[in-house]
Enzyme design. Structure first.
Site, PDB file in Angstrom:
ATOM      1  N   SER A 268      36.652  46.074  44.368  1.00 53.50           N
ATOM      2  CA  SER A 268      36.923  45.394  45.627  1.00 53.50           C
ATOM      3  C   SER A 268      37.938  44.285  45.401  1.00 53.50           C
ATOM      4  CB  SER A 268      35.632  44.802  46.197  1.00 53.50           C
ATOM      5  OG  SER A 268      35.259  43.688  45.405  1.00 53.50           O
ATOM      6  N   LYS A 269      38.278  43.597  46.479  1.00 58.05           N
ATOM      7  CA  LYS A 269      39.244  42.492  46.444  1.00 58.05           C
ATOM      8  C   LYS A 269      38.991  41.515  45.296  1.00 58.05           C
ATOM      9  CE  LYS A 269      42.422  42.043  49.789  1.00 58.05           C
ATOM     10  NZ  LYS A 269      43.185  43.080  49.081  1.00 58.05           N
ATOM     11  N   ARG A 270      37.710  41.262  45.071  1.00 57.56           N
ATOM     12  CA  ARG A 270      37.298  40.338  44.036  1.00 57.56           C
ATOM     13  C   ARG A 270      37.911  40.673  42.670  1.00 57.56           C
ATOM     14  NH1 ARG A 270      32.731  41.016  41.832  1.00 57.56           N
ATOM     15  NH2 ARG A 270      32.356  42.783  43.192  1.00 57.56           N
ATOM     16  N   GLY A 272      40.817  42.060  42.099  1.00 56.03           N
ATOM     17  CA  GLY A 272      42.277  41.940  42.016  1.00 56.03           C
ATOM     18  C   GLY A 272      42.936  42.788  43.086  1.00 56.03           C
TER      19      GLY A 272
END
Ligand code: GLU
Length: 501
Positions: A268-270, A272
């Site tokens: 996920s976004k977390r 990168g």
């Protein structure tokens, strides 16, 4: 056997890098066998439609350098809910043998036709429960502690006429039977019909659901291998049944495992970057991204350890047998490493061209027509030192903009000032005379100079480095001096000399 594969994204947002990985497997399989790879846009859920996402999906593939043997052309993109046309789209009608159209909302007559066929042959029925009625039935089932499975006998009305609003649902037959999915990656999986819904195939608005559309399209478009994420596994038995009802040969099913972050959680976004364009803007090159993504779940096997692959090698070596069934781990450190490797494999002029936008973004005044030749000479000096295209700017800025005169302490470094001054004066005289002003004679002359003035190379070179580049860490010195040219080099040395005096 030639494989024909497809990537079938829904235009509902950004193209996730995990999806691109699955698309790359499908593309490699097709190309490995000399077959076709195409893109089909699955826009049947018009409520989730996101304007611009189809264009971004296609531009991502263009940037990756993945050529399509079929996909929406200019005309068909322009006809979508929002105009998705862009210059790099396929020319009208350019389909290399794969039948279009490639946008599901432009194929509605086909879904209607095959839904009617199922009705006529007893594999489907009409129903018209309202969403509210269905929600109530679901609640009641949940209150009894059951999962809600819609079946024909649960219909509230049995006299639905073809000319009133209704859905068409598939009959799961036999109701208490089983369906076996033979999956190339997961092996055989048995599904009990008792857990499979009488799935809606055609909605009230005349649009198909994914389940009908994907089966009709994959068959009519000649897809031999269905590669998709394993989140579709629970839907697969419905599709197997539909192929059976239609009497169509089953494709090879291949449900590809998920991609996880190094912490074992869903990517996920977390973790990168998420979309292809984010990777592009962070300085990754498509050759490396494709290499990296291909290794997310695929390996050569047979005891062969190989990580670096060119596109042609991947095409030559890829096989479905090499795809594992456990989740793949997205390791950014490995991507960075591979990116550096692929950057070093680029021709100097190619690297120079690719650096242009990144240097411009870092406010270095690069003009391609004027500066690419110079950047091509700089490329071999920095190739070993960058992992991403974004790493280049601080290593090359002093070639294109004048540097502030370095302070005396920076110039002298660990030397005392008198020695540093002596080093600069001797270098000035030496570089005024050296002929031709090229790397090997410059290196030879400066090494001889160290002996002549009794200074260690590391000492002399670090004073000169700071004087001409303004930095203590810079590309290799002699090549740098050669590219800077005699005039600029002497000018910067003279200014530094004055500073120390
Ligand atoms: N449209 C589906 C999706 O967005 C495609 C699934 C498939 O490849 O069959 O994931």
């Amino acid at each position: 056997m030639k494989a024909r594969t497809r990537f079938a994204p829904s235009p509902t947002g950004e193209l996730h890098i995990g999806g691109v990985r699955t698309a790359i497997f499908a593309w490699l399989l097709a190309k490995h066998t000399g077959g076709e790879f195409f893109i089909r846009i699955e826009d049947t859920d018009q409520d989730r439609y996101v304007p611009g996402s189809t264009r971004r999906i296609l531009e991502s593939f263009q940037w990756l350098g993945i050529e399509l043997d079929g996909g929406p052309d200019h005309a068909s993109l322009a006809r979508m809910k929002t105009n998705e046309d862009f210059p790099g789209a396929l020319a009208d009608g350019e389909y290399r043998g794969v039948p279009g159209p490639f946008v599901q909302s432009q194929r509605l007559h086909l879904y209607r036709q095959w839904a009617e066929w199922l009705l006529e042959h007893g594999y489907a029925y009409r129903a018209n429960e309202t969403p509210e009625e269905l929600a109530r039935m679901r609640q009641e089932a949940q209150a009894r502690g059951q999962t809600f499975i819609f079946r024909e006998h649960m219909r509230l009305r049995h006299d639905v006429r073809p000319d009133e609003p209704h859905v068409i649902r598939m009959r799961v037959l036999p109701p208490n039977g089983q369906t076996v999915l033979h999956d190339a990656i997961r092996g055989s999986i048995t599904f009990d019909h008792s857990a499979i819904d009488d799935q809606v195939l055609l909605k009230m608005d005349g649009f198909p659901t994914y389940h009908l559309a994907v089966v009709v399209d994959d068959h009519l478009q000649g897809v031999t291998h269905v590669l998709r994420g394993d989140d579709w596994l629970p839907s697969a038995p419905k599709h197997v049944l539909l192929y059976q009802y239609f009497g169509w040969p089953q494709p090879v099913w291949a449900h590809v495992p998920n991609v996880l972050g190094t912490d074992g959680k869903k990517l996920s976004k977390r973790h990168g970057a998420q979309s292809v364009f984010e990777f592009r803007d962070q300085g990754y090159i498509p050759e490396a991204l494709i290499n990296f993504l291909a290794l997310l779940g695929w390996a050569l096997g047979g005891g062969e350890e190989q990580n670096v692959f060119t596109r042609d090698e991947l095409i030559a070596r890829f096989s479905l047998e090499g795809v594992g069934s456990s989740p793949a781990i997205f390791d950014y450190a490995k991507l960075d490493w591979l990116n550096g490797v692929h950057i070093r494999m680029l021709r100097d002029d190619d690297l120079a061209q690719r650096l242009v936008p990144f240097l411009q973004r870092a406010d270095i005044p690069i003009e391609p027509a004027r500066d690419v030749a110079k950047l091509t000479r700089i490329a071999p000096l920095i190739k070993e030192r960058i992992k991403k295209l974004t790493d280049a700017a601080p290593l090359v800025d002093f070639f294109f903009v004048d540097i502030p005169i370095p302070p005396a302490e920076a110039l002298a470094g660990k030397l005392d000032r008198a020695d540093a001054l002596r080093a600069l004066q001797a270098t000035l005289a030496c570089l005024r005379a050296v002929e031709p002003f090229e790397e090997p004679p410059i290196e030879q002359a400066m090494r001889a100079l160290c002996d002549a003035i009794g200074m260690k190379p590391s000492q002399l070179f670090s004073v000169v480095r700071v004087a001409v580049t303004g930095k203590t860490v810079a590309p290799p010195l002699f090549g740098t001096i050669a590219v800077l040219g005699r005039e600029t080099t002497l000018q910067r040395l003279a200014r530094a000399e004055a500073q120390l005096r």
